[in-house]
Design a protein around this motif. Sequence first.
Motif, PDB file in Angstrom:
ATOM      1  N   SER A 226      61.130  70.502 -38.953  1.00 33.79           N
ATOM      2  CA  SER A 226      61.075  72.012 -38.611  1.00 33.79           C
ATOM      3  C   SER A 226      61.996  72.218 -37.265  1.00 33.79           C
ATOM      4  CB  SER A 226      59.732  72.462 -38.483  1.00 33.79           C
ATOM      5  OG  SER A 226      59.038  72.804 -39.704  1.00 33.79           O
ATOM      6  N   GLY A 227      61.566  71.112 -36.383  1.00 33.60           N
ATOM      7  CA  GLY A 227      62.219  70.936 -35.060  1.00 33.60           C
ATOM      8  C   GLY A 227      63.862  70.568 -35.333  1.00 33.60           C
ATOM      9  N   LYS A 228      64.305  69.889 -36.352  1.00 28.17           N
ATOM     10  CA  LYS A 228      65.346  69.573 -36.614  1.00 28.17           C
ATOM     11  C   LYS A 228      66.232  70.845 -37.011  1.00 28.17           C
ATOM     12  CE  LYS A 228      65.143  64.810 -37.748  1.00 28.17           C
ATOM     13  NZ  LYS A 228      65.396  63.896 -39.056  1.00 28.17           N
ATOM     14  N   GLY A 243      60.415  79.104 -33.981  1.00 24.88           N
ATOM     15  CA  GLY A 243      60.461  79.130 -32.816  1.00 24.88           C
ATOM     16  C   GLY A 243      58.958  79.816 -32.445  1.00 24.88           C
ATOM     17  N   GLN A 244      58.171  80.744 -33.273  1.00 27.14           N
ATOM     18  CA  GLN A 244      57.043  81.313 -33.096  1.00 27.14           C
ATOM     19  C   GLN A 244      55.538  80.138 -33.185  1.00 27.14           C
ATOM     20  OE1 GLN A 244      56.149  84.772 -35.268  1.00 27.14           O
ATOM     21  NE2 GLN A 244      58.494  85.285 -35.435  1.00 27.14           N
ATOM     22  N   TYR A 245      56.014  79.227 -33.658  1.00 21.51           N
ATOM     23  CA  TYR A 245      54.808  78.247 -34.288  1.00 21.51           C
ATOM     24  C   TYR A 245      55.054  76.774 -33.982  1.00 21.51           C
ATOM     25  CZ  TYR A 245      54.137  82.310 -37.302  1.00 21.51           C
ATOM     26  OH  TYR A 245      54.119  83.585 -37.905  1.00 21.51           O
ATOM     27  N   LEU A 246      56.255  76.347 -33.764  1.00 21.47           N
ATOM     28  CA  LEU A 246      56.574  74.702 -33.419  1.00 21.47           C
ATOM     29  C   LEU A 246      55.831  74.620 -32.004  1.00 21.47           C
ATOM     30  CD1 LEU A 246      60.147  74.077 -34.406  1.00 21.47           C
ATOM     31  CD2 LEU A 246      58.208  72.930 -35.066  1.00 21.47           C
ATOM     32  N   PRO A 247      55.962  75.409 -31.022  1.00 15.85           N
ATOM     33  CA  PRO A 247      55.232  75.065 -29.480  1.00 15.85           C
ATOM     34  C   PRO A 247      53.735  74.763 -29.829  1.00 15.85           C
ATOM     35  CG  PRO A 247      56.543  76.878 -29.244  1.00 15.85           C
ATOM     36  CD  PRO A 247      56.705  76.735 -30.835  1.00 15.85           C
ATOM     37  N   LYS A 248      53.135  75.056 -30.606  1.00 15.17           N
ATOM     38  CA  LYS A 248      51.681  74.756 -30.828  1.00 15.17           C
ATOM     39  C   LYS A 248      51.430  73.406 -31.517  1.00 15.17           C
ATOM     40  CE  LYS A 248      49.731  79.442 -30.641  1.00 15.17           C
ATOM     41  NZ  LYS A 248      48.970  80.591 -31.339  1.00 15.17           N
ATOM     42  N   TYR A 303      50.606  75.325 -38.673  1.00 16.89           N
ATOM     43  CA  TYR A 303      51.283  74.439 -39.513  1.00 16.89           C
ATOM     44  C   TYR A 303      51.779  75.220 -40.804  1.00 16.89           C
ATOM     45  CZ  TYR A 303      52.274  70.424 -42.323  1.00 16.89           C
ATOM     46  OH  TYR A 303      52.892  69.524 -43.110  1.00 16.89           O
ATOM     47  N   MET A 304      50.709  75.807 -41.450  1.00 10.52           N
ATOM     48  CA  MET A 304      51.009  76.442 -42.851  1.00 10.52           C
ATOM     49  C   MET A 304      52.175  77.398 -42.652  1.00 10.52           C
ATOM     50  SD  MET A 304      49.611  74.641 -45.003  1.00 10.52           S
ATOM     51  CE  MET A 304      50.295  75.631 -46.443  1.00 10.52           C
ATOM     52  N   GLN A 305      52.744  78.142 -41.530  1.00  6.88           N
ATOM     53  CA  GLN A 305      53.355  78.935 -41.335  1.00  6.88           C
ATOM     54  C   GLN A 305      54.916  78.271 -41.228  1.00  6.88           C
ATOM     55  OE1 GLN A 305      53.720  82.357 -41.430  1.00  6.88           O
ATOM     56  NE2 GLN A 305      51.577  82.715 -41.628  1.00  6.88           N
ATOM     57  N   LEU A 306      54.829  77.057 -40.734  1.00  7.57           N
ATOM     58  CA  LEU A 306      56.171  76.161 -40.969  1.00  7.57           C
ATOM     59  C   LEU A 306      56.195  75.777 -42.573  1.00  7.57           C
ATOM     60  CD1 LEU A 306      55.627  73.532 -38.028  1.00  7.57           C
ATOM     61  CD2 LEU A 306      56.642  75.576 -37.891  1.00  7.57           C
ATOM     62  N   TYR A 307      55.049  75.548 -42.975  1.00  9.94           N
ATOM     63  CA  TYR A 307      55.266  75.079 -44.291  1.00  9.94           C
ATOM     64  C   TYR A 307      56.188  76.418 -45.312  1.00  9.94           C
ATOM     65  CZ  TYR A 307      53.895  73.385 -49.139  1.00  9.94           C
ATOM     66  OH  TYR A 307      53.803  72.731 -50.472  1.00  9.94           O
TER      67      TYR A 307
END
Length: 547
Positions: A226-228, A243-248, A303-307
């Motif tokens: 996700s960061g990449k 960008g909404q979820y990665l910082p956490k 995490y599941m939002q990234l998924y």
Amino acid sequence: METVLIIAVLLGGFLYATVSIRMAAAKRRREHIRHKYGTVPENPEGAGKMLRNYYETYGVRQTVDDVTWNDLNMDDVFRRINNCDSSMGEEILYAWMHDTARTEAEHERMERRIAYVEEHEAERQELELLLAEMGKGKASYYIPSYAQSIEDFKIPHMGVYRLLQILLFAGLGAALVGAVFQNFLGLFFLGTVFVCNIMVYVLTVKARYVEPIHMLGIMMYLVTLSGKLQQRFAGCGLCEELGQYLPKLKGMDKRAFLLGNQVDRGYGDGFEVFGDLLLGATMWHVLAYNKVMRRLEGTVEEYMQLYRIVGELDASVSVGSFRRTMTPVCIPEYGDAPELVLEEIYHPLVLDPVCNSVRLKRGCIITGSNASGKSTFIKAVAINTILGQSIHTCTASRAVLPRAKMITSMAVRDDILSGESYFIKEIRYLKRILDELSPDTLVVCVVDEILRGTNTGERIAASTAILEFLRDQRCIAIVASHDRELTELGRIGYDNYHFTEQIGTSDISFDYVLREGPADSRNAIRLLAFAGFPERIVDRARALAGE
């Protein structure tokens, strides 16, 4: 000196082979991705029941039920569309195709992503390479259910593993001191602790917790991926939501570095085995696992939002690829009126299909002889009604659809184990349709050979009563039947269409063209003759039929 040289040569050969295997695998992956977009998927077998994990764990708003899914062979339709590079893409696509209540905003987001990869070929390849890093390892399909029950996978007695780690490093220190003073007791102590730690790791951790550790490693690689993606495609409209979820979740993947061979890339070399045992002896796997688990417990939702976001990105690319392989294909329009407008529609699994057009403001009865195309056509209508609402795609030149629940009763079979006859199973399927009726939701139902499991007289009477009831509901019923008596329903609110055949001297051919009005031909007895049945049977059948 010779021994050292031999060891160096063997080690060099091992490293060369490992690097060569990985470089060859990476080259094959790049070559595959370069050519696969806009082609029919190469591996149609799919991932079977594992695909249902996300769908069953998180569900959808308006689901295509299992009977309808199986009636329409939607697993085959899914495999035809699925060109995803990751397991999460496949799971999201599978869930999408069950959801006929997807919103305009969700469709717009998918269209924006498809437009981008269509216009940027090099970037599309780079995107797919990144998604392919996650891959389709068997364990990765279980991430959704694992995340939902994360607290069940904690490893107890962490103090013991911490003590074993301390003893190992103490032994390393003792060995270094012993080497200075030429005392080998420290080296012996180190070797003993090292072997003991490996045994504990293999017999307890590896035997009981290898799958959770491996799963967590795979999960954390999604954070890295996700960061990449966020870094590479910032400002492209592809994945700004990340960008909404990665910082956490920042830093969690670093703690899980090399945790249980994070991604199964299928290299099959011994380098991973050696690294696994080395890290296992240090108890690094166990302690890192514990730290990441404690943090993940509070961030499962993020995490599941990234998924979801990464899976939707992969699924969108797959839908775009599918569209390139179909002609004609269209993005449906949505109307407020309870009607279906389908121009040049066809079944997505039929090679060289015959396209048909139809406009349905009310129910219809479709008649015709055997093998003339009735079932294929009504399946095409049902499948496209689902695909239009779920993945915003129809195999037609134009489609205007209402927002509707699709439900079918088609591929009915006896259930010997439960003792249910064909007819009992059939009426259960039909009752499902009645249970879905609501003044708030339009239902489009497709029925193939209604009540075929009973005698003719009762079949006509019961079918007529059911169809009259459906006519008075918020429902468009599409019924394929051999019963000419049902065409009389045209007088009370059903349109009539039919398919027909061209009869030659020794065979029957079909043009699969939909025509208005009821059918006026039959071919069952002629098919008996063309199949080589004895003349006595054929002649008797004709006499009984009044031919």
